[in-house]
Design a protein around this motif. Structure first.
Motif, PDB file in Angstrom:
ATOM      1  N   LEU A  90       0.825  -1.207   0.000  1.00  0.00           N
ATOM      2  CA  LEU A  90       0.000   0.000   0.000  1.00  0.00           C
ATOM      3  C   LEU A  90       0.856   1.252   0.000  1.00  0.00           C
ATOM      4  N   VAL A  91       1.890   1.234   0.864  1.00  0.00           N
ATOM      5  CA  VAL A  91       2.734   2.411   0.998  1.00  0.00           C
ATOM      6  C   VAL A  91       3.494   2.669  -0.297  1.00  0.00           C
TER       7      VAL A  91
ATOM      8  N   GLY B  93      -0.819   2.667  10.251  1.00  0.00           N
ATOM      9  CA  GLY B  93       0.113   3.717   9.830  1.00  0.00           C
ATOM     10  C   GLY B  93       0.273   3.728   8.331  1.00  0.00           C
ATOM     11  N   GLY B  94       0.500   2.530   7.795  1.00  0.00           N
ATOM     12  CA  GLY B  94       0.670   2.432   6.342  1.00  0.00           C
ATOM     13  C   GLY B  94      -0.565   2.928   5.610  1.00  0.00           C
ATOM     14  N   LEU B  95      -1.700   2.527   6.122  1.00  0.00           N
ATOM     15  CA  LEU B  95      -2.969   2.914   5.494  1.00  0.00           C
ATOM     16  C   LEU B  95      -3.098   4.431   5.467  1.00  0.00           C
TER      17      LEU B  95
ATOM     18  N   MET C 208       7.861   5.803  10.094  1.00  0.00           N
ATOM     19  CA  MET C 208       6.897   6.254  11.096  1.00  0.00           C
ATOM     20  C   MET C 208       7.610   6.621  12.394  1.00  0.00           C
TER      21      MET C 208
ATOM     22  N   GLY D 198       1.283   4.172  -2.761  1.00  0.00           N
ATOM     23  CA  GLY D 198       1.008   5.579  -2.429  1.00  0.00           C
ATOM     24  C   GLY D 198       2.131   6.491  -2.889  1.00  0.00           C
TER      25      GLY D 198
ATOM     26  N   CYS E 272      -1.605  10.138  12.314  1.00  0.00           N
ATOM     27  CA  CYS E 272      -0.299   9.473  12.201  1.00  0.00           C
ATOM     28  C   CYS E 272       0.478   9.603  13.505  1.00  0.00           C
TER      29      CYS E 272
ATOM     30  N   LYS F 241       6.544   9.470   7.736  1.00  0.00           N
ATOM     31  CA  LYS F 241       5.727   8.903   6.664  1.00  0.00           C
ATOM     32  C   LYS F 241       4.528   9.761   6.298  1.00  0.00           C
TER      33      LYS F 241
ATOM     34  N   LEU G 111       2.353   6.802  -6.547  1.00  0.00           N
ATOM     35  CA  LEU G 111       1.287   7.694  -7.011  1.00  0.00           C
ATOM     36  C   LEU G 111       1.714   9.149  -6.857  1.00  0.00           C
ATOM     37  N   MET G 112       2.311   9.454  -5.681  1.00  0.00           N
ATOM     38  CA  MET G 112       2.722  10.822  -5.397  1.00  0.00           C
ATOM     39  C   MET G 112       3.775  11.315  -6.375  1.00  0.00           C
TER      40      MET G 112
ATOM     41  N   THR H  38      -0.771   6.672   5.554  1.00  0.00           N
ATOM     42  CA  THR H  38       0.176   7.237   4.591  1.00  0.00           C
ATOM     43  C   THR H  38      -0.422   7.224   3.192  1.00  0.00           C
ATOM     44  N   THR H  39      -0.981   6.083   2.869  1.00  0.00           N
ATOM     45  CA  THR H  39      -1.549   5.944   1.527  1.00  0.00           C
ATOM     46  C   THR H  39      -2.730   6.886   1.331  1.00  0.00           C
TER      47      THR H  39
ATOM     48  N   LYS I 137      -3.166   9.671   2.686  1.00  0.00           N
ATOM     49  CA  LYS I 137      -2.672  11.021   2.488  1.00  0.00           C
ATOM     50  C   LYS I 137      -2.137  11.212   1.066  1.00  0.00           C
ATOM     51  N   ALA I 138      -1.431  10.188   0.587  1.00  0.00           N
ATOM     52  CA  ALA I 138      -0.881  10.272  -0.756  1.00  0.00           C
ATOM     53  C   ALA I 138      -1.989  10.443  -1.782  1.00  0.00           C
ATOM     54  N   HIS I 139      -2.990   9.588  -1.659  1.00  0.00           N
ATOM     55  CA  HIS I 139      -4.114   9.683  -2.585  1.00  0.00           C
ATOM     56  C   HIS I 139      -4.775  11.038  -2.490  1.00  0.00           C
TER      57      HIS I 139
END
Lengths: 210, 628
Positions: free
Chosen positions: A12-13, B445-447, A83, A16, B482, A104, A19-20, B449-450, B452-454
């Motif tokens: 997922l990360v 946490g990972g979720l 993190m 992301g 976060c 992160k 994508l960024m 981050t994603t 936020k990216a989206h």
């Protein structure tokens, strides 16, 4: 074109970040890896300009990988993306030669900025991290005396040993068990690097401990 | 003419008397130096040097030799051979041909040379001088002066592992010392005992040990307690010798053949102590039992029981310990009773005497005798009362001790029960925490981050969204989420600990105390070269975390010492603060302080904890944790 690889154990990360960075000019993601070991192979193969590195990973974590990159004198630069914000850890990473540290939840702009700066040979740290780092260098001072610090209790016991009290008498006097007295005596012997009580007495006089 | 002659005569007489006076003065100085030797060696040597000078000036050769000899002998331990040698040679030259009484100093000085060379490790020359000294004495029929040289020779041969020679020298020294003073004999015997033991000559060893012990008895009351037995063992055995136990055990068969059981008793006891030191309590107990079976007299038995009592206590064998304690007291009691009977008998004979006196002097001093009899009687009465009270107290103490042990047993059983439950709980807790922490940290946490990216991607695409006021707020909220995830997962299980082990985690903890709480932390991590078991690391970290939390929350401290020392098979933790301290008992009764969980963690790790605190005087906690 700045070549970048992303190392993170969460799909997922990675998605992301991809994508960024997808619309950023002059930045190209050339590969991804799920742990330090995979990443190391990838680095040797592609020799990317920048490595975006997570810390907490299975098999080989980010700390170990950054140590390896530094010791093998690889030319790729490392930006930690984590993190974690434990100061001691960051200090350690900086000592090991990490060029950047981002948390992160950094936004797109900050990540892009960091990549460009580090590519140019500068350093980039998250603002929060930077403030802490600046406020606290040099790191924790470690005592540099000849002998380790002697605790209050050890001092009490040392005095009583010098007064020629037996362990039993010391135990009675300090309201502790005989075993505890013996443990402290052992600790003292170890701390002062002597072999027996006689050595203890000698050293403690020598160093003026009592 | 006559007055002149008489003047001359008077002058000579006064000269002679001055000389004699000086001789006396020198002798007095020698005496004074002798007295000072035990307490103030330096002054003693100074006086001897002055005496030497004075003797030289008044041509009192004997005085000069004696003071020079004593000064050199007393200063021997710090002497430099090269500096001393010419001086000794000069002195030896001086007495040549001056008769045996003075020439014997040649041999005495040779002995000194040998001794200094021996401590300088110039062995061959040392041997040469000892032998020279010995042969002079033997030539002049003064055998008793050779024993010290033989003792030193035996020490040298012992170092060279030349055991046959050691034995020969030991036996010669023994032969030579027979006419010596008691003290010299005792000192020599100690060396001979030690050397015989060292070469495995157990028969001689036993012989000398017995003789030495009997001699020491004649010096007065010295034995009959653990301390003197212990110091005797220290003199005879090389405690630092790793093979001591094996040697001791080897000596047993030949010691068993001896009529006098004292050497065997000493050997069993020393073995017991040695094993006890190694932690092999059971084996030690056996040796103490062996010793007990050998003891004939009450004093020896009493001592044996006290060793056994301590041994059983160490083995946590409470009932047996109590048993030995009771026997110990019973024997002590009987010794005591014997003493009492003796003094009662004494008193009775005194009374009888008083009665006789009374009869004889009845008519003359009736009142006085009556009075003294009364005193004797009252003495008797008070002694009797005193005895009764003492016995009573003793019985009471045994009873109390028994009660205490019973109570402790119950408490211990309860504790053990609690401990097993607490252990299971603690272990489960740590596992659970680790799981939740990594779920939170990695998953949520990972979720985030994603997300936020989206979101930032969408924001850059959709102009209208960028202009909406709530857009900034959403980002802040994600950041806060976060941060929150970070905090919670850190509290549950610090990442540094997972990532880089205990040392970095503790360093981070200390840094945190400094930067966030402004407490000056003195951190010492010693001998930390390899990692230890992860599970243990977590426990140790929790202990330190809890204790430092307590300091931050309650202690109001300015300065903290945090020390981790790794020695051999254990870790020693010291946390000391200069804060307000607390009352330990109250704190232990209160549950929320975290002290109880710290203690159960220490207990779980099989460690020991010592909390030293006092209201207003800081807190010092020492924890020893074994890491096998």
């Amino acid at each position: 074109m700045i070549s970048v690889i992303i190392v993170d154990d969460h799909k997922l990360v990675i998605e992301g970040i991809e994508l960024m960075l997808s619309n950023s000019e002059g930045i190209q993601i050339v590969g991804t890896a799920a742990n330090g070991l995979e990443a190391l192979e990838l680095i040797h193969e592609m020799s990317p300009d920048i490595i975006l590195l997570d810390l907490n990973m299975p098999v080989m974590n980010g700390l170990e990988l950054s140590k390896k990159i530094h010791s093998q004198k690889l030319k790729s630069k490392v930006i930690i993306l984590s993190m974690m914000d434990e100061l001691k850890l960051i200090q350690k990473l900086v000592q090991q030669g990490a060029d950047g540290y981002l948390l992160k939840n950094s936004g797109k702009d900050e990540i892009v900025e960091a990549i460009r700066k580090v590519y140019k040979g500068e350093k980039h740290f998250d603002k929060k991290v930077l403030i802490q780092l600046m406020a606290n260098t040099p790191t924790t001072k470690t005592r540099q005396s000849l002998i380790p610090k002697i605790s209050k209790r050890e001092n009490e016991i040392l005095k009583l040993i010098l007064d020629e009290l037996t362990s039993n008498e010391i135990a009675h006097k300090l309201f502790i068990s005989l075993g505890t007295v013996e443990t402290h005596r052992r600790n003292l012997i170890n701390k002062l690097g002597v072999r027996n009580t006689a050595g203890l007495v000698k050293k403690s006089i020598e160093f003026g401990l009592v | 003419m006559l007055p002149r002659l008489s003047f001359l005569i008077a002058f000579f007489i006064s000269l002679i008397s001055i000389c004699q006076g000086q001789h006396k003065e020198i002798d007095a100085m020698l005496e004074r130096a002798n007295v000072l030797r035990g307490t103030d060696l330096d002054s003693s040597i100074q006086i001897l040097k002055a005496a030497e000078q004075l003797s030289k000036e008044s041509n009192y050769l004997e005085g000069e030799m004696l003071s020079a000899y004593r000064a050199i002998r007393q200063g021997m331990s710090q002497a430099n051979y090269k500096e001393l040698d010419p001086r000794i040679r000069k002195l030896q030259e001086k007495v040549k041909g001056k008769g045996i009484d003075l020439e014997k100093y040649i041999a005495e000085f040779d002995f000194i040379k040998g001794t200094i060379l021996m401590s300088d490790n110039t062995i061959d020359s040392a041997v040469y001088y000892f032998k020279k000294s010995i042969s002079w004495y033997l030539d002049h029929d003064m055998k008793k002066h050779t024993s010290s040289s033989y003792v030193n020779l035996s020490k040298i041969y012992l170092k060279q592992h030349n055991y046959a020679f050691v034995k020969e020298c030991v036996e010669k020294a023994y032969d030579a010392m027979q006419d010596e003073s008691k003290i010299m004999k005792f000192i020599t015997l100690t060396s001979l005992t030690r050397n015989s033991f060292a070469i495995g000559d157990y028969e001689n060893y036993a012989k000398y040990l017995v003789e030495g012990q009997e001699l020491s008895k004649s010096f007065g009351k010295q034995r009959n307690d653990q301390v003197s037995e212990h110091s005797l063992a220290k003199q005879v055995f090389n405690i630092e010798d790793d093979s001591l136990i094996i040697r001791l055990e080897n000596s047993i068969p030949s010691l068993k053949k001896q009529v006098n059981k004292f050497p065997l008793i000493i050997t069993y006891t020393t073995l017991g102590m040695a094993y006890q030191e190694l932690g092999r309590v059971e084996k030690a107990g056996q040796y103490f039992e062996d010793r007990l079976s050998l003891e004939k007299d009450i004093e020896g038995k009493t001592l044996a029981y006290s060793y056994l009592y301590e041994n059983r206590k160490l083995a946590k064998d409470d009932s047996q310990a109590l048993n030995y304690l009771e026997r110990y007291h019973a024997l002590k009691d009987s010794v005591f009773q014997k003493d009492v009977n003796q003094s009662i008998a004494d008193l009775q004979s005194q009374i009888k005497n008083a009665e006789k006196d009374y009869e004889i002097r009845e008519q003359r001093k009736q009142r006085n005798v009556l009075f003294s009899a009364l005193i004797v009687l009252s003495l008797f009465a008070s002694y009797f009362v005193y005895t009764l009270m003492k016995r009573n107290r003793l019985n009471k103490r045994i009873f109390e001790q028994k009660n205490l042990i019973d109570k402790q047993k119950i408490i211990q059983l309860k504790k053990e029960n609690q401990l097993t439950r607490a252990q299971a709980l603690l272990e489960g807790q740590e596992a659970e925490r680790t799981r939740i922490a990594s779920d939170l940290h990695d998953g949520l946490g990972g979720l985030l981050t994603t997300v936020k990216a989206h979101y930032s991607n969408i924001k850059s695409e959709v102009v209208a969204l960028r202009e909406m006021q709530s857009s900034g707020r959403v980002e802040t909220m994600i950041d806060e989420a976060c941060g929150e995830v970070r905090r919670i997962s850190h509290d549950l299980m610090p990442n540094v600990l997972r990532l880089d082990g205990l040392q970095t985690a503790i360093e981070d903890l200390a840094l945190n105390m400094k930067t966030v709480h402004h407490i000056d932390v003195d951190l010492e991590i010693l001998n930390w070269d390899e990692q230890i078991d992860k599970k243990k690391e977590t426990f140790i970290f929790r202990i330190i975390q809890e204790l430092s939390n307590n300091i931050v929350k309650y202690a109001n401290a300015n300065h903290v010492v945090l020390q981790l020392n790794r020695v051999k098979e254990e870790i020693v933790i010291l946390i000391e603060d200069d804060g307000i301290g607390f009352d330990l008992e109250t704190a232990l009764k209160k549950k929320g302080l975290g002290l109880n969980s710290t203690m159960s963690r220490v207990e779980y790790l099989g460690g020991e904890i010592d909390i030293n605190t006092e209201i207003g005087n800081g807190t010092s906690v020492t924890i020893n944790i074994p890491i096998a």
